[in-house]
Design an enzyme around this catalytic site. Structure first.
Site, PDB file in Angstrom:
ATOM      1  N   GLY A  69       8.782   4.165   3.902  1.00  0.00           N
ATOM      2  CA  GLY A  69       8.784   2.814   3.344  1.00  0.00           C
ATOM      3  C   GLY A  69       7.668   2.588   2.338  1.00  0.00           C
ATOM      4  N   THR A  70       6.483   3.081   2.652  1.00  0.00           N
ATOM      5  CA  THR A  70       5.334   2.859   1.770  1.00  0.00           C
ATOM      6  C   THR A  70       5.593   3.431   0.384  1.00  0.00           C
ATOM      7  OG1 THR A  70       3.865   2.964   3.681  1.00  0.00           O
ATOM      8  CG2 THR A  70       2.846   3.300   1.520  1.00  0.00           C
ATOM      9  N   ASN A 150       7.094  -7.762   9.799  1.00  0.00           N
ATOM     10  CA  ASN A 150       6.791  -6.762  10.820  1.00  0.00           C
ATOM     11  C   ASN A 150       5.962  -7.293  11.980  1.00  0.00           C
ATOM     12  OD1 ASN A 150       5.221  -6.617   8.243  1.00  0.00           O
ATOM     13  ND2 ASN A 150       3.770  -5.564   9.584  1.00  0.00           N
ATOM     14  N   GLN A 178      11.779  -3.392   8.282  1.00  0.00           N
ATOM     15  CA  GLN A 178      11.908  -3.831   9.681  1.00  0.00           C
ATOM     16  C   GLN A 178      13.320  -4.331   9.993  1.00  0.00           C
ATOM     17  OE1 GLN A 178       9.904  -3.551  12.262  1.00  0.00           O
ATOM     18  NE2 GLN A 178       8.081  -2.826  11.201  1.00  0.00           N
ATOM     19  N   SER A 198      12.815   2.729   5.951  1.00  0.00           N
ATOM     20  CA  SER A 198      12.048   3.767   6.629  1.00  0.00           C
ATOM     21  C   SER A 198      12.767   4.186   7.906  1.00  0.00           C
ATOM     22  CB  SER A 198      10.655   3.224   6.966  1.00  0.00           C
ATOM     23  OG  SER A 198       9.935   4.165   7.686  1.00  0.00           O
ATOM     24  N   HIS A 200      11.884   5.874  10.616  1.00  0.00           N
ATOM     25  CA  HIS A 200      11.275   5.872  11.963  1.00  0.00           C
ATOM     26  C   HIS A 200      11.282   4.515  12.638  1.00  0.00           C
ATOM     27  CE1 HIS A 200       7.067   4.257  11.255  1.00  0.00           C
ATOM     28  NE2 HIS A 200       7.388   4.521  10.005  1.00  0.00           N
ATOM     29  N   THR A 236      10.532  19.025  -3.268  1.00  0.00           N
ATOM     30  CA  THR A 236      11.543  19.692  -2.439  1.00  0.00           C
ATOM     31  C   THR A 236      12.058  18.754  -1.353  1.00  0.00           C
ATOM     32  OG1 THR A 236      10.537  21.822  -2.861  1.00  0.00           O
ATOM     33  CG2 THR A 236      11.942  21.685  -0.908  1.00  0.00           C
ATOM     34  N   CYS A 325      -9.171  -3.847  13.794  1.00  0.00           N
ATOM     35  CA  CYS A 325     -10.606  -3.648  13.844  1.00  0.00           C
ATOM     36  C   CYS A 325     -10.985  -2.626  12.765  1.00  0.00           C
ATOM     37  CB  CYS A 325     -10.985  -3.135  15.216  1.00  0.00           C
ATOM     38  SG  CYS A 325     -12.693  -3.405  15.578  1.00  0.00           S
TER      39      CYS A 325
HETATM   40  N1  PLP Z   1       7.036  -2.166   5.290  1.00  0.00           N
HETATM   41  C1  PLP Z   1       7.067  -2.722   6.516  1.00  0.00           C
HETATM   42  C2  PLP Z   1       7.562  -4.118   6.673  1.00  0.00           C
HETATM   43  C3  PLP Z   1       6.643  -1.990   7.621  1.00  0.00           C
HETATM   44  O1  PLP Z   1       6.666  -2.553   8.834  1.00  0.00           O
HETATM   45  C4  PLP Z   1       6.179  -0.659   7.431  1.00  0.00           C
HETATM   46  C5  PLP Z   1       5.658   0.120   8.557  1.00  0.00           C
HETATM   47  O2  PLP Z   1       5.012  -0.385   9.450  1.00  0.00           O
HETATM   48  C6  PLP Z   1       6.180  -0.128   6.128  1.00  0.00           C
HETATM   49  C7  PLP Z   1       6.620  -0.922   5.082  1.00  0.00           C
HETATM   50  C8  PLP Z   1       5.725   1.254   5.853  1.00  0.00           C
HETATM   51  O3  PLP Z   1       6.729   2.180   6.182  1.00  0.00           O
HETATM   52  P1  PLP Z   1       6.346   3.708   6.408  1.00  0.00           P
HETATM   53  O4  PLP Z   1       5.663   3.787   7.727  1.00  0.00           O
HETATM   54  O5  PLP Z   1       7.656   4.439   6.418  1.00  0.00           O
HETATM   55  O6  PLP Z   1       5.511   4.133   5.266  1.00  0.00           O
END
Ligand code: PLP
Length: 388
Positions: A69-70, A150, A178, A198, A200, A236, A325
């Site tokens: 996702g990032t 999230n 999410q 994402s 996972h 790749t 924290c």
């Molecule tokens: N965006 C949201 C709303 C998320 O909750 C998360 C992960 O916690 C991400 C992006 C990031 O995804 P990834 O862990 O696949 O980089």
């Protein structure tokens, strides 16, 4: 162990793992190779792409695999910005976005002359559509609003947001990380042009995701390399991960509704019982549409990290708190602060996020151990005495 942190990550479904295994072993070929094993791998990647597309009602050609996702958020936001600037250098987002979005936009402000508008939310965590509409100018390159949060699970009215953006002729990016696999997503109906996914978060493997780019929207090539994924995300192919993501999407297509029913029943039961057993308890975002599995619990006068530690030590319960924290400093959640919750109350928040394998007996176990923990911590808390 009672795992109630499914917004952080989910266990990889065993059926997903089984589909992935051959691509670590016999079919280890590079999906870009022209020999037969390469073809087998590239067919598996193509098959996974179809399954991802189906889950969000996109076309197969609109899906680009990423490392998660990032990365997908970064490619979308940076890509559109760099393509449209200097003509358009304004980005609109909300105060409650994930850091993958917020920090990306902050970086564009700091280093690339972007100007950003951060939309407020009301106490339910919803953005103000009038504020969005009036913030759009001829300099606006992109609107980025997440579909579901999230921390609270609050769902934004994406179809209305999409309509406003399309009427104003502005591209809409939505982080759907999410929401995917929890609620039905139709990127076309929602008027979204770019979206991050994402694997996972919905029983797929970690380190793999996808970017949806609506047909006709062009992004510059931010990274250069072998040209995979039309140069949008070269490198790749992570074939086992991609295959796993495809299978997780396929399973979600069939199983999402029953998971949602199960987790929402569990969540609602959990919240009802907590209300009966703990005084001064609140549930963030519960007056509006939320993801089925999330309960963000406000426990006044106590501090989230202490609750988490006690719950894990006394009952093996794993959840997450509304604070982070950093270098010994406690930072309240930016999402809860944006909802008008005070620093102290934001720090006294726990996010429980249920999954398909959680049981009522597990919820009962948490309900048994949590009230005495809160009572003990409140007795020790200076905040309790201040209020009294
Ligand atoms: N965006 C949201 C709303 C998320 O909750 C998360 C992960 O916690 C991400 C992006 C990031 O995804 P990834 O862990 O696949 O980089």
């Amino acid at each position: 162990m009672i795992y109630l942190d499914h917004c952080a990550t989910t266990p990889t479904d065993k059926r997903v793992v089984e589909k992935m295994i051959p691509y670590f072993g016999d079919i280890f070929g590079n999906a870009s190779s022209s020999h037969s094993m390469g073809h087998q791998a590239s067919e598996a990647v193509a098959d996974a792409r179809t399954k991802v597309a189906k889950l969000i009602n996109a076309d197969t050609s609109e899906i680009y695999f990423t490392s998660g996702g990032t990365e997908a958020d970064n490619i979308a936001i940076r890509g559109i910005y760099h393509k449209l600037t200097p003509k358009k250098n304004h980005i609109i987002t909300s105060r409650i976005e994930h850091h993958a979005v917020l920090h990306t936009i902050e970086d564009l402000e700091k280093h690339y002359c972007a100007e950003a508008t951060y939309l407020d939310t009301d106490s339910n965590g919803l953005i103000d559509l009038n504020q969005l509409e009036s913030a759009i100018t001829e300099k606006t390159a992109l609107v980025s609003v997440m579909t579901a949060n999230n921390e609270t699970g609050v769902i934004q009215p994406m179809e209305e947001i999409g309509r406003i953006c399309s009427e104003k002729g502005v591209l809409l990016h939505s982080d759907i990380v999410q929401a995917v696999g929890k609620i039905h997503i139709d990127v076309k109906k929602m008027g979204i042009s770019l979206s991050a996914i994402s694997a996972h978060k919905f029983y797929g493997p970690k380190g793999v995701g996808a970017l949806y780019i609506r047909k006709g929207v062009r992004l510059p090539k931010l990274t250069t390399g072998g040209g995979q994924e039309s140069g949008i995300r070269p490198g790749t192919y992570n074939t086992p991960g991609i295959v796993g993501m495809g299978e997780a999407c396929r399973l979600a297509t069939f199983e999402m509704d029953s998971h949602a029913k199960h987790t929402s029943e569990l969540r609602d039961y959990f919240e009802k019982r907590l209300t009966e057993t703990i005084p001064n308890v609140s549930f963030r975002g519960s007056n509006t549409k939320r993801l089925p599995q999330v309960s963000n619990v406000g426990l006044a006068y106590v501090e989230g990290e202490s609750i988490l530690m006690s719950m894990e030590m006394e009952g093996g319960v794993q959840a997450s708190s509304g604070s982070a924290c950093t270098a010994g400093d406690l930072h309240a959640s930016h999402v809860l602060l944006a909802m008008g919750i005070s620093h102290a109350d934001a720090n006294g928040s726990i996010r429980f996020s249920f999954g398909k394998d959680n049981t009522k007996a597990q919820a009962d176990r948490v309900i048994d151990i949590l009230p005495p923990i809160i009572e003990r911590l409140r007795k020790m808390s200076p905040l309790t005495h201040k209020e009294e």
